[in-house]
Scaffold this motif. Structure first.
Motif, mmCIF file in Angstrom:
data_model
loop_
_atom_site.group_PDB
_atom_site.id
_atom_site.type_symbol
_atom_site.label_atom_id
_atom_site.label_comp_id
_atom_site.label_asym_id
_atom_site.label_seq_id
_atom_site.Cartn_x
_atom_site.Cartn_y
_atom_site.Cartn_z
ATOM 1 N N TRP A 78 -6.388 -2.933 -7.744
ATOM 2 C CA TRP A 78 -6.634 -1.515 -7.987
ATOM 3 C C TRP A 78 -5.745 -0.496 -7.293
ATOM 4 O O TRP A 78 -5.960 0.484 -7.050
ATOM 5 C CB TRP A 78 -8.014 -1.280 -7.422
ATOM 6 N N ARG A 79 -4.509 -0.759 -7.545
ATOM 7 C CA ARG A 79 -3.438 -0.017 -7.125
ATOM 8 C C ARG A 79 -2.213 0.101 -8.272
ATOM 9 O O ARG A 79 -2.026 -0.867 -9.037
ATOM 10 C CB ARG A 79 -2.986 -0.552 -5.655
ATOM 11 N N ARG A 94 0.935 -1.065 0.065
ATOM 12 C CA ARG A 94 0.121 -0.031 0.050
ATOM 13 C C ARG A 94 1.005 1.097 -0.016
ATOM 14 O O ARG A 94 0.563 2.121 -0.666
ATOM 15 C CB ARG A 94 -1.044 -0.037 1.169
ATOM 16 N N TRP A 135 -8.227 -5.396 -3.188
ATOM 17 C CA TRP A 135 -7.792 -3.826 -3.445
ATOM 18 C C TRP A 135 -6.337 -3.734 -3.940
ATOM 19 O O TRP A 135 -6.135 -2.941 -4.719
ATOM 20 C CB TRP A 135 -7.587 -3.326 -1.747
ATOM 21 N N ARG A 154 -11.705 3.698 -6.653
ATOM 22 C CA ARG A 154 -11.865 2.155 -6.436
ATOM 23 C C ARG A 154 -11.455 2.179 -5.065
ATOM 24 O O ARG A 154 -11.288 0.821 -4.785
ATOM 25 C CB ARG A 154 -10.649 1.638 -7.259
ATOM 26 N N GLY A 155 -11.661 2.744 -4.221
ATOM 27 C CA GLY A 155 -11.517 2.293 -2.620
ATOM 28 C C GLY A 155 -12.408 1.495 -2.027
ATOM 29 O O GLY A 155 -13.493 1.380 -2.572
ATOM 30 N N GLU A 209 -3.475 4.069 -4.697
ATOM 31 C CA GLU A 209 -5.017 3.432 -5.246
ATOM 32 C C GLU A 209 -5.465 4.151 -6.484
ATOM 33 O O GLU A 209 -5.466 5.481 -6.861
ATOM 34 C CB GLU A 209 -6.053 3.903 -4.152
ATOM 35 N N GLU A 252 -12.539 -1.911 -2.297
ATOM 36 C CA GLU A 252 -12.704 -3.088 -3.088
ATOM 37 C C GLU A 252 -12.211 -4.196 -2.539
ATOM 38 O O GLU A 252 -11.175 -4.225 -1.587
ATOM 39 C CB GLU A 252 -11.831 -2.949 -4.655
#
Length: 146
Positions: A109-110, A91, A106, A100-101, A96, A103
């Motif tokens: 989507w980064r 992270r 996750w 798309r936060g 991000e 998800e």
């Protein structure tokens, strides 16, 4: 791990269809977690490949998500701190996607904060050539090294 736990972990890998990858080579749960660690370290150093390669290389986190609920509780408990640490590092090394936060998957989507332009590719100040498919302009928080 005890012999019984090892057998349960192997059964979880088989049940999640995660015991083979990379050309069908058999892998262990420990190797899968280590591979995620290698990918995280690579992203922290800066990513020099294209979006398709990035998507391919982080597949291991998706496999971990499939295997995790099938693992014996003691194994999950023992390995959770390592997974949490790797996820937090990932992270920190990524950004991000807009809107798309939250998800469930996750990590898909980064994208890396630090990208290198591949040798021979031109660069115009936006996304590097291998990232032009991104559906939004390159954020200022992404640093591109030529």
């Amino acid at each position: 791990m005890t012999t019984h736990e090892e057998a349960d972990v192997h059964a979880a890998m088989v049940a999640a269809d995660a015991d083979c990858w990379d050309g069908g080579q058999p892998r262990t749960f420990s190797a899968l977690l280590d591979y995620w660690g290698e990918q995280v370290a690579g992203v922290e150093e800066g990513y020099a490949w294209c979006l398709d390669d990035f998507d391919y290389e982080i597949w291991c986190r998706t496999v971990l998500a499939r295997v995790w609920p099938l693992l014996p509780p003691d194994v999950r408990s023992a390995r959770q701190p390592r997974l949490d640490e790797l996820d937090e590092r990932f992270r920190a090394a990524t950004i991000e996607w807009p809107d798309r936060g939250g998800e469930e998957r996750w990590w898909l989507w980064r994208f890396p904060r630090l990208l290198f332009v591949e040798a021979g590719d031109s660069y115009d100040g936006g996304w590097p050539a291998g990232w032009l498919r991104m559906p939004f302009p390159k954020p200022d928080a992404v640093r591109v090294v030529v």
